[in-house]
Design an enzyme around this catalytic site. Structure first.
Site, PDB file in Angstrom:
ATOM      1  N   ASP A 146       0.815  -1.217   0.000  1.00  0.00           N
ATOM      2  CA  ASP A 146       0.000   0.000   0.000  1.00  0.00           C
ATOM      3  C   ASP A 146       0.847   1.265   0.000  1.00  0.00           C
ATOM      4  O   ASP A 146       0.347   2.349  -0.294  1.00  0.00           O
ATOM      5  CB  ASP A 146      -0.933   0.021   1.219  1.00  0.00           C
ATOM      6  N   GLY A 191      -5.806  -0.999  -2.163  1.00  0.00           N
ATOM      7  CA  GLY A 191      -5.556   0.338  -1.628  1.00  0.00           C
ATOM      8  C   GLY A 191      -6.750   0.810  -0.842  1.00  0.00           C
ATOM      9  O   GLY A 191      -7.759   1.244  -1.405  1.00  0.00           O
ATOM     10  N   ARG A 192      -6.661   0.685   0.477  1.00  0.00           N
ATOM     11  CA  ARG A 192      -7.806   0.977   1.344  1.00  0.00           C
ATOM     12  C   ARG A 192      -8.039   2.479   1.494  1.00  0.00           C
ATOM     13  O   ARG A 192      -9.117   3.001   1.190  1.00  0.00           O
ATOM     14  CB  ARG A 192      -7.570   0.340   2.716  1.00  0.00           C
ATOM     15  N   GLU A 246      -9.588   0.046  -4.473  1.00  0.00           N
ATOM     16  CA  GLU A 246     -10.685  -0.615  -3.773  1.00  0.00           C
ATOM     17  C   GLU A 246     -11.333   0.248  -2.698  1.00  0.00           C
ATOM     18  O   GLU A 246     -12.471   0.038  -2.314  1.00  0.00           O
ATOM     19  CB  GLU A 246     -10.186  -1.916  -3.130  1.00  0.00           C
TER      20      GLU A 246
END
Length: 423
Positions: A146, A191-192, A246
């Site tokens: 990330d 990728g939060r 995401e």
């Protein structure tokens, strides 16, 4: 603290794996095995769980060649976990157990390899050992695809995942244009809260073979604007390629992947929602607006974090150095830090990576996002500074050991550790 400290060490891995996390572990293990200050090197099975369960491996009993294969072996060779330690002021149970194991094995060095939550664990253990006066040098070794760890220019694992995304997007771009019929393709990338990975698809666009639109969590996502963006490109050429992180969300903070799926409330022990399904959600929205058009949703999922065949040699080298330097700093008296990277560009424009140290307090649970000025004004693409940032990190083709035409990955014996004899 005296500079000279003799004792054993434990190394553990935590959080999501990467294509190069084992290169960092190899950097720790190889350097620790060769250092006279460290009498034994133990690997914790499944991160902090291995310490709590007294499940440790004796890394000195592994064949040197097998260990060297860790450089090109993806995933977490020692096993990983997602386990949240409470603050010791709230509940000291786990800390007392960790201290018991440290004393049992005469552990004076502890290296923990992971991302934000792992650095939180590392920081808590470090502060507790200081609190009780147990002399143990504790260092964090960064890892996360990330790329959102605070204080470091980039994170080991990110460049290799980004390289996979760039090359795969280039291939998909060509595949999506084989037929002389309209098509919309939506690619979902991990990728939060930070969009570093999805943004890497822009490097494919800059080659002329990549997404037309890229959406990141750094900006609010508006469905109506999205449909308008797609329609503009669709009306021009009948083909639209979209990359999405995401974790994109609307202006209220609601995840777009939750649209029409209100029951999506699964979380891990750190409170992170289990994401996924965004591509399918967007495909559903697009089908309502582009009837009769072939619309395909693709989720890279785990593929982007385990693709060692697409790894960047730069990433492998730097990941090893992060592990090696964590041990070097620790035996020279440094503790309570995370190893990080500083970017240098020389007068000829050549990239160089330097090692820096970051306080564990600062990097634990702090997320670093893409600068807003690197994203275009409409929030649907990247500007040149991001490309300049990314390209040096994805350079170099690794020489992967092969056997029968297939990669030769490390196969560790994982012999259970025995505590050292008391004199």
């Amino acid at each position: 603290m005296n500079n000279e400290l003799i004792g054993t060490c434990i190394v553990g891995q935590s959080g999501g794996p990467t294509a190069v996390i084992n290169a960092s572990i190899y950097g720790v293990i190889r350097t620790a095995l060769d250092d006279p200050h460290i009498t034994k090197v133990y690997g914790a099975a499944h991160g902090i769980r291995g310490i709590l369960d007294d499940n440790l491996y004796d890394m000195g009993k592994e064949a040197a060649y097998e260990l060297s294969l860790l450089l090109n072996t993806p995933s977490s060779a020692l096993g990983s976990c997602r386990y949240k330690l409470k603050d010791y002021e709230e509940d000291e149970t786990d800390y007392l157990r960790i201290l018991e194991i440290f004393k049992k094995y005469d552990v004076r060095y502890f290296f923990y390899n992971g991302g934000n939550d792992s650095m939180d664990t590392c920081n808590k253990i470090s502060k507790y050992m200081q609190h009780v006066g147990y002399d143990c040098r504790i260092m964090g070794v960064p890892k996360t695809i990330d790329n959102d760890l605070y204080g470091t220019d980039h994170c080991p694992g990110f460049p290799s995942a980004a390289r996979y995304i760039v090359s795969t997007c280039m291939e998909l771009y060509l595949d999506a244009r084989v037929y002389d019929t309209p098509m919309i393709c939506v690619v979902e990338i991990m990728g939060r809260h930070a969009g570093w990975l999805a943004a890497s698809a822009a490097a494919a666009t800059y080659t002329g073979f990549g997404p037309d639109l890229i959406y990141l969590p750094e900006t609010d996502f508006d469905v109506d604007e999205f449909i308008s963006d797609v329609k503009e490109i669709y009306d021009d050429c009948g083909k639209v390629f979209i990359a999405v992180s995401e974790g994109i969300h609307d202006k209220s903070g609601k995840l777009i992947s939750e649209y029409g799926n209100e029951s999506s409330d699964m979380t891990d022990c750190f409170g992170h929602k289990q994401l996924g399904g965004l591509a399918a959600t967007l495909v559903g929205i697009l089908k309502d607006n582009f009837a009769g058009t072939k619309i395909r949703g693709i989720e890279f999922s785990l593929l982007q974090r385990c693709a060692s065949h697409a790894a960047s040699q730069t990433d492998i080298t730097e990941s090893f150095e992060a592990g090696r330097m964590a041990v070097e700093y620790a035996v020279h008296g440094i503790t309570d830090k995370m190893v990080g990277f500083r970017r240098k560009i020389d007068d000829e424009g050549n990239y160089k990576c330097e090692i820096k140290l970051i306080d564990l307090d600062a990097c634990a649970n702090t997320e670093r996002k893409i600068p807003r000025e690197w994203i275009n004004s409409r929030g649907n693409g990247l500007r040149k500074p991001y490309i300049d940032y990314l390209l040096p990190l994805i350079q170099g083709d690794p020489k992967i050991p092969m056997q029968n035409g297939l990669p030769r990955f490390a196969n560790l014996k994982k012999i259970k550790a025995k505590p050292p004899r008391k004199n």
